[in-house]
Structures are given as C-alpha cells and as structure tokens.
Design an enzyme around this catalytic site. Structure first.
Site, PDB file in Angstrom:
ATOM      1  N   ILE A 148       0.873  -1.164   0.000  1.00 27.48           N
ATOM      2  CA  ILE A 148       0.000   0.000   0.000  1.00 27.48           C
ATOM      3  C   ILE A 148       0.915   1.220   0.000  1.00 27.48           C
ATOM      4  CG2 ILE A 148      -2.019  -1.059   1.086  1.00 27.48           C
ATOM      5  CD1 ILE A 148      -1.171  -0.028   3.754  1.00 27.48           C
ATOM      6  N   ASP A 149       0.420   2.315  -0.542  1.00 28.02           N
ATOM      7  CA  ASP A 149       1.262   3.491  -0.717  1.00 28.02           C
ATOM      8  C   ASP A 149       1.770   4.042   0.613  1.00 28.02           C
ATOM      9  OD1 ASP A 149       0.789   3.345  -3.440  1.00 28.02           O
ATOM     10  OD2 ASP A 149      -0.880   4.767  -3.373  1.00 28.02           O
ATOM     11  N   LYS A 150       2.860   4.777   0.542  1.00 29.73           N
ATOM     12  CA  LYS A 150       3.455   5.397   1.731  1.00 29.73           C
ATOM     13  C   LYS A 150       2.416   6.159   2.548  1.00 29.73           C
ATOM     14  CE  LYS A 150       6.495   9.218   3.011  1.00 29.73           C
ATOM     15  NZ  LYS A 150       7.339  10.332   2.531  1.00 29.73           N
TER      16      LYS A 150
END
Length: 316
Positions: A148-150
């Site tokens: 999942i994105d930062k």
C-alpha cells in the site's frame, strides 16, 4: 504496444514486439514506460550500455529508435546484494503466527526500501520483529506479498516463509483476498454504489504517474459504496477486485472525485480540509490461511487524522 504484445519467458527475461505507434521512439524511453517496476530512465540507459538489451538480437545504444515490428529483449540483471538492517521501529501487529503477519501500517511509512528510502521502512521493522520472512521477492522486499502506498494507512500482510508467500500471492492473483478501503473524496458522489472498470497504465506525460488508458495498461476494477455524504465531500467504502498501482487514487480521479489530501492525483487545494497524504485507509483484509485453510478477516479502525477531518466536516 498493447499489454498482449509483451512476452515474458523467464523471471529476468522480458520481450516485447514494437507496434507502429512506437516507431521512432527511443529504446530507453520505451523500456522506461513499459516496465512495471519503478525503474529510472538512467538505470535503463545503463542496462542498454552494458548489453542487457537487444533489438532483433543485436545490442544497441540508448538513443536507438524503434521500428515497427522490432523485437526488444531485456535480460534484467540480478539486483546488487544489499544488506538490509533490522530496525527497532514500533509496528502495530494485528495478527501473527509462524506463517503470516498482519500489521496496521501508519500513514507516512514506506513499505520496502527503494531509491530515496534506504531505511525506516516496514520491511526494516519486520526484520527486527520477525527474524524470519520469505525470500521470494528478493533481498529488498522479503516477505512482501502486496503493497500500500506510503501515505495510505491500514492493513497489510507479509509472509514468513515461501509456502505462505506462494499461497497468498495466488490468492491475490485469483482475486479471492478481501480488501476494503475507506476514502474521503472531493465532491458529492451521486450514486449510492457503483463500479469503476477502467484499465490503468503509466501516464505517457509522466512515467512516475498512472492514469486510465488503453495503451500499455492492465485491467482494473474498483467497487464503491457511499457511507456518508457531506456538503462538498463523500466518505466511501471501496473494494478492490484487482490491485494495480495507485488504483483507487487513479480511479477516483477518473470519475471526478479525487481523494482528499492526495498530493499527486488530487486538487492543489481542499477548501479548508487538510490531510498529510491521501485520506485512504485499508480497513479490511481477509484471506485464507496458507497452511490451515482457515478463513481469516481483520479490521483496522480509521486513523485519528481521518477521524478528525470527518468531525470537522460534520460541524459544517
């Protein structure tokens, strides 16, 4: 070139057939755009110079311009042996056994080391906490099955051994993993529920971004349901059928309702609502245990920053 024209014959050998619209395009630019990994054009140019790229069986220079029907082959070199250091970074463990660990990743934490983020990642924290992670994804991404994105918070699973990794990866491929997200988006979404079925690929104007496109794209489906509407915003529950990079963020922008706080795909101003990163939270994660076959499902409450934004909206 459509995605169907890509041919992959081994883990590190990739082959493409250039189509008419690629004619005249530089080989380094072409490879930078079609590669799925986050690879810089500088890195691609080095591979070309080192002889890892051939066109019609012959090595070329980085400025070689493609012709219709060219056969492009990349022999991806093995990654450099880099030693990852375990780091005593606190992580919220939701579930753990000898095969799998599920964590609630905070917003702002990078999942695995990458250029610009050599440490302080979830992988560094997991190495300290677990000591044992699967090696299928190589030295830089041990145990990582999905990302999942930062600046997305929420649930993420990692594998402690190769048996677990293979099982979880197959479940993701078969779309049997239950992944639900909470997102606050701009505008009043008119439909109570719906589906965005639109292919996603790299943005031809900026290879670091993704967009809805028919060119060099992959099938992507996101289901959404309205939880609550505010004056200028809507809280959604989104269910992923596929898992493309930036999928929810790109699909929401595509339908005219970008995520609040999204620094890339959202508007520059949010009219008084401020978030550090996109208002997106991986709230539900369900899968079949790789060894026992038991159905597992986990939930993570909405993070405090999103809760605070919703409270502000409710008073307006």
């Amino acid at each position: 070139m459509s995605i169907g024209e890509e041919r992959e014959s081994s883990d590190n050998r990739f082959e493409w057939i250039a189509e008419p619209e690629e004619a005249g395009e530089r080989i380094d630019k072409f490879l930078t755009e079609v590669l799925e990994e986050e690879v810089s054009r500088t890195q691609v140019q080095q591979w070309v110079k080192d002889g890892h790229v051939t066109v019609n069986g012959k090595t070329v220079k980085p400025n070689y311009k493609l012709s219709d029907g060219d056969t492009v082959v990349l022999m991806m070199p093995e990654p450099e042996e880099l030693e990852l250091a375990p780091e005593a970074i606190p992580i919220e463990v939701v579930y753990e056994d000898s095969d799998v660990i599920v964590v609630n990743k905070p917003r702002g934490m990078v999942v695995h080391p990458a250029p610009g983020h050599p440490g302080g990642t979830l992988v560094n924290a997991l190495l300290y906490h677990c000591k044992d992670l699967s090696g299928i994804n190589g030295i830089m991404r041990p145990g990582i099955v999905h990302r999942i994105d930062k600046d997305t918070s929420g649930l993420l699973m990692a594998a402690k051994n190769d048996l677990a990794h293979n099982s979880l990866a197959e479940q993701l491929k078969a779309h049997t993993v239950n992944r639900k997200y909470l997102a606050l988006v701009h505008g009043n979404v008119p439909h109570d529920n719906g589906t965005v079925d639109a292919p996603i690929g790299r943005d031809p104007k900026d290879r670091k971004l993704y967009t809805v496109t028919e060119r060099n794209s992959k099938h992507a489906v996101t289901h959404f349901a309205v939880i609550e509407r505010f004056k200028d915003y809507t809280l959604l529950e989104l269910k992923l059928e596929t898992g493309r990079t930036h999928q929810i963020r790109v699909h929401m922008k595509f339908i005219g309702h970008p995520l609040v706080g999204d620094p890339v795909y959202g508007p520059s101003k949010s009219r008084g609502v401020h978030m550090e990163g996109q208002a997106l939270h991986a709230a539900v994660l369900g899968f079949e245990h790789p060894r026992t076959g038991e159905s597992l499902q986990f939930e993570a409450p909405m993070p405090e920053d999103m809760v605070n934004v919703l409270e502000v909206l409710k008073t307006r």
